[in-house]
Design a protein around this motif. Sequence first.
Motif, PDB file in Angstrom:
ATOM      1  N   VAL A  52      42.194  44.896  45.308  1.00  0.00           N
ATOM      2  CA  VAL A  52      41.111  45.695  44.780  1.00  0.00           C
ATOM      3  C   VAL A  52      41.369  46.171  43.406  1.00  0.00           C
ATOM      4  O   VAL A  52      42.486  46.699  43.218  1.00  0.00           O
ATOM      5  CB  VAL A  52      41.048  46.998  45.864  1.00  0.00           C
ATOM      6  CG1 VAL A  52      39.641  47.725  45.288  1.00  0.00           C
ATOM      7  CG2 VAL A  52      40.793  46.778  47.278  1.00  0.00           C
ATOM      8  N   ALA A  53      40.512  45.798  42.752  1.00  0.00           N
ATOM      9  CA  ALA A  53      40.783  46.030  40.995  1.00  0.00           C
ATOM     10  C   ALA A  53      39.644  46.565  40.404  1.00  0.00           C
ATOM     11  O   ALA A  53      38.465  46.672  41.295  1.00  0.00           O
ATOM     12  CB  ALA A  53      41.259  44.757  40.334  1.00  0.00           C
ATOM     13  N   ALA A  92      44.854  48.609  43.597  1.00  0.00           N
ATOM     14  CA  ALA A  92      45.541  48.866  44.694  1.00  0.00           C
ATOM     15  C   ALA A  92      45.528  47.697  45.692  1.00  0.00           C
ATOM     16  O   ALA A  92      44.721  46.604  45.286  1.00  0.00           O
ATOM     17  CB  ALA A  92      44.865  50.089  44.981  1.00  0.00           C
ATOM     18  N   PHE A  93      46.227  47.842  46.607  1.00  0.00           N
ATOM     19  CA  PHE A  93      46.388  46.882  47.823  1.00  0.00           C
ATOM     20  C   PHE A  93      46.336  47.481  49.075  1.00  0.00           C
ATOM     21  O   PHE A  93      46.954  48.545  49.198  1.00  0.00           O
ATOM     22  CB  PHE A  93      47.842  46.381  47.683  1.00  0.00           C
ATOM     23  CG  PHE A  93      48.297  45.827  46.365  1.00  0.00           C
ATOM     24  CD1 PHE A  93      47.996  44.304  46.250  1.00  0.00           C
ATOM     25  CD2 PHE A  93      48.821  46.181  45.235  1.00  0.00           C
ATOM     26  CE1 PHE A  93      48.117  43.290  45.360  1.00  0.00           C
ATOM     27  CE2 PHE A  93      49.077  45.494  44.360  1.00  0.00           C
ATOM     28  CZ  PHE A  93      48.840  44.006  44.214  1.00  0.00           C
ATOM     29  N   VAL A  94      45.245  47.088  49.784  1.00  0.00           N
ATOM     30  CA  VAL A  94      44.775  47.627  51.198  1.00  0.00           C
ATOM     31  C   VAL A  94      45.228  46.507  52.217  1.00  0.00           C
ATOM     32  O   VAL A  94      44.996  45.421  52.211  1.00  0.00           O
ATOM     33  CB  VAL A  94      43.442  47.925  51.135  1.00  0.00           C
ATOM     34  CG1 VAL A  94      42.970  48.577  52.721  1.00  0.00           C
ATOM     35  CG2 VAL A  94      43.019  48.643  49.864  1.00  0.00           C
ATOM     36  N   GLU A  95      45.911  47.239  52.987  1.00  0.00           N
ATOM     37  CA  GLU A  95      46.627  46.337  54.370  1.00  0.00           C
ATOM     38  C   GLU A  95      45.729  46.559  55.703  1.00  0.00           C
ATOM     39  O   GLU A  95      45.756  47.857  56.210  1.00  0.00           O
ATOM     40  CB  GLU A  95      48.011  46.550  54.506  1.00  0.00           C
ATOM     41  CG  GLU A  95      48.567  45.606  55.655  1.00  0.00           C
ATOM     42  CD  GLU A  95      50.004  45.834  55.875  1.00  0.00           C
ATOM     43  OE1 GLU A  95      50.621  44.972  56.391  1.00  0.00           O
ATOM     44  OE2 GLU A  95      50.490  46.765  55.525  1.00  0.00           O
ATOM     45  N   PHE A  96      45.061  45.665  56.243  1.00  0.00           N
ATOM     46  CA  PHE A  96      44.289  45.901  57.323  1.00  0.00           C
ATOM     47  C   PHE A  96      45.081  45.312  58.747  1.00  0.00           C
ATOM     48  O   PHE A  96      45.937  44.304  58.345  1.00  0.00           O
ATOM     49  CB  PHE A  96      42.810  45.335  57.418  1.00  0.00           C
ATOM     50  CG  PHE A  96      41.965  45.827  56.198  1.00  0.00           C
ATOM     51  CD1 PHE A  96      41.156  46.651  56.530  1.00  0.00           C
ATOM     52  CD2 PHE A  96      42.019  45.398  54.903  1.00  0.00           C
ATOM     53  CE1 PHE A  96      40.218  47.154  55.846  1.00  0.00           C
ATOM     54  CE2 PHE A  96      41.143  45.901  54.233  1.00  0.00           C
ATOM     55  CZ  PHE A  96      40.321  46.758  54.644  1.00  0.00           C
ATOM     56  N   ASN A 110      33.615  42.051  47.046  1.00  0.00           N
ATOM     57  CA  ASN A 110      33.683  41.359  45.567  1.00  0.00           C
ATOM     58  C   ASN A 110      32.596  41.630  44.822  1.00  0.00           C
ATOM     59  O   ASN A 110      31.440  41.288  45.210  1.00  0.00           O
ATOM     60  CB  ASN A 110      34.265  39.951  45.817  1.00  0.00           C
ATOM     61  CG  ASN A 110      34.699  39.276  44.432  1.00  0.00           C
ATOM     62  OD1 ASN A 110      35.215  40.096  43.487  1.00  0.00           O
ATOM     63  ND2 ASN A 110      34.599  38.177  44.253  1.00  0.00           N
ATOM     64  N   ASN A 111      32.639  42.052  43.622  1.00  0.00           N
ATOM     65  CA  ASN A 111      31.655  42.323  42.652  1.00  0.00           C
ATOM     66  C   ASN A 111      30.420  43.438  43.146  1.00  0.00           C
ATOM     67  O   ASN A 111      29.478  43.305  42.678  1.00  0.00           O
ATOM     68  CB  ASN A 111      30.627  40.936  42.551  1.00  0.00           C
ATOM     69  CG  ASN A 111      31.688  39.974  41.538  1.00  0.00           C
ATOM     70  OD1 ASN A 111      32.484  40.297  40.933  1.00  0.00           O
ATOM     71  ND2 ASN A 111      31.647  38.725  41.776  1.00  0.00           N
ATOM     72  N   GLU A 116      29.933  52.596  38.762  1.00  0.00           N
ATOM     73  CA  GLU A 116      29.690  52.098  37.576  1.00  0.00           C
ATOM     74  C   GLU A 116      30.538  51.093  37.026  1.00  0.00           C
ATOM     75  O   GLU A 116      30.618  50.666  35.943  1.00  0.00           O
ATOM     76  CB  GLU A 116      29.459  53.163  36.358  1.00  0.00           C
ATOM     77  CG  GLU A 116      28.256  54.206  36.355  1.00  0.00           C
ATOM     78  CD  GLU A 116      28.062  55.219  35.325  1.00  0.00           C
ATOM     79  OE1 GLU A 116      29.101  54.982  34.306  1.00  0.00           O
ATOM     80  OE2 GLU A 116      27.355  55.802  35.101  1.00  0.00           O
ATOM     81  N   ARG A 117      31.174  50.514  38.283  1.00  0.00           N
ATOM     82  CA  ARG A 117      32.337  49.578  37.967  1.00  0.00           C
ATOM     83  C   ARG A 117      32.008  48.373  38.973  1.00  0.00           C
ATOM     84  O   ARG A 117      31.709  48.577  40.312  1.00  0.00           O
ATOM     85  CB  ARG A 117      33.789  49.951  37.847  1.00  0.00           C
ATOM     86  CG  ARG A 117      34.086  50.663  36.814  1.00  0.00           C
ATOM     87  CD  ARG A 117      35.557  50.859  36.557  1.00  0.00           C
ATOM     88  NE  ARG A 117      35.966  51.831  35.394  1.00  0.00           N
ATOM     89  CZ  ARG A 117      37.120  52.108  35.035  1.00  0.00           C
ATOM     90  NH1 ARG A 117      38.002  51.704  35.832  1.00  0.00           N
ATOM     91  NH2 ARG A 117      37.462  52.838  34.017  1.00  0.00           N
ATOM     92  N   LEU A 118      32.187  46.992  38.584  1.00  0.00           N
ATOM     93  CA  LEU A 118      32.069  46.032  39.550  1.00  0.00           C
ATOM     94  C   LEU A 118      33.691  45.674  40.025  1.00  0.00           C
ATOM     95  O   LEU A 118      34.380  45.447  39.513  1.00  0.00           O
ATOM     96  CB  LEU A 118      31.619  44.749  38.940  1.00  0.00           C
ATOM     97  CG  LEU A 118      30.162  44.692  38.653  1.00  0.00           C
ATOM     98  CD1 LEU A 118      29.920  43.382  37.707  1.00  0.00           C
ATOM     99  CD2 LEU A 118      29.382  44.755  39.647  1.00  0.00           C
ATOM    100  N   ILE A 119      33.641  46.177  41.553  1.00  0.00           N
ATOM    101  CA  ILE A 119      34.845  46.038  42.225  1.00  0.00           C
ATOM    102  C   ILE A 119      35.132  44.347  42.335  1.00  0.00           C
ATOM    103  O   ILE A 119      34.252  43.638  42.599  1.00  0.00           O
ATOM    104  CB  ILE A 119      34.934  46.621  43.488  1.00  0.00           C
ATOM    105  CG1 ILE A 119      34.484  48.054  43.405  1.00  0.00           C
ATOM    106  CG2 ILE A 119      36.072  46.353  44.286  1.00  0.00           C
ATOM    107  CD1 ILE A 119      35.437  49.135  42.319  1.00  0.00           C
ATOM    108  N   LYS A 120      36.333  44.190  41.937  1.00  0.00           N
ATOM    109  CA  LYS A 120      37.166  42.848  42.178  1.00  0.00           C
ATOM    110  C   LYS A 120      37.914  42.768  43.468  1.00  0.00           C
ATOM    111  O   LYS A 120      39.022  43.629  43.450  1.00  0.00           O
ATOM    112  CB  LYS A 120      37.782  42.305  40.737  1.00  0.00           C
ATOM    113  CG  LYS A 120      36.799  42.237  39.633  1.00  0.00           C
ATOM    114  CD  LYS A 120      35.854  41.083  40.085  1.00  0.00           C
ATOM    115  CE  LYS A 120      34.859  41.138  38.712  1.00  0.00           C
ATOM    116  NZ  LYS A 120      33.813  39.976  38.762  1.00  0.00           N
TER     117      LYS A 120
END
Length: 275
Positions: A52-53, A92-96, A110-111, A116-120
């Motif tokens: 997640v960025a 960050a890194f998320v583990e499921f 994604n997007n 106010e930011r587009l998550i990648k």
Amino acid sequence: MTESKADTAPHRAKELLALDPKQESEFKKKVQEAKKNKSIKGGHLAPGVVYVAHLPHGLFEPQLKSYFEQFGKVLRVRLSRSKKTGGSKGYAFVEFDCDEVAKIVAETMNNYLMGERLIKCHIVAPENVHEKLFVGSQKDFKKPTLPAVARYNKIHTEEQVTKMKDKLLKKEAKLRKRLAAHGIDYDFAGFAAQLPKKTKSSDSTDASMCSDDVTPVCTPSVLERRKSTVVDDDVDDEIILRMPCVENEEESSSEEEEEEGAVGDGEVSGEAAAE
């Protein structure tokens, strides 16, 4: 690493960052279908990692975990932080617990507009997940005791200043060697030009021999220099005053008195003869 003060954070994160009701219901249906397919096949649930960025400011470990838990069970969260300041780097890194859930999260988020930011988001392949990726993720986060700004602005001792100067000069010397090795003829002042110039040892010896000094320094070098100086005897600039001796004056005064006495006796004898 997780924040220690995270009691009220999950409720606020869900209020501010919840998905739309339509998207959330569709996502839950997909998650349930994916889990059913796994149970029917009899396969073991393999964990999946999502990258997640472009995270907005204020999202830390507790907020991220509480937000992504609405999609499925979150095993671990790793937020990248600066080692010097402790601030978030924005990814960050998320583990499921299920890789299928991780794929659905990556496709859905994604997007996605968040703060106010587009998550990648994209799924991380199992072979690309480093074994030490989540090391220390379960510990409470503690800010560095000496961040970069505080460490730079603190009062340094003389030894620390000299070490910093030597380090900068060594780096500059290496840079000059690299430029010369690549055939680049470029000269610049650098840190060496900013350092004060060292005084020569001859200046100190001259200062010690100066007549204005109250207490001249008699060091071995000064004494040798004084011995090496040649005195010119031909030129005599001294003025010598010769005073008469005291004994000669007494003798001359006694002789004058005797002469005066003899002259007086002669005059008396001549007067007596005339009478």
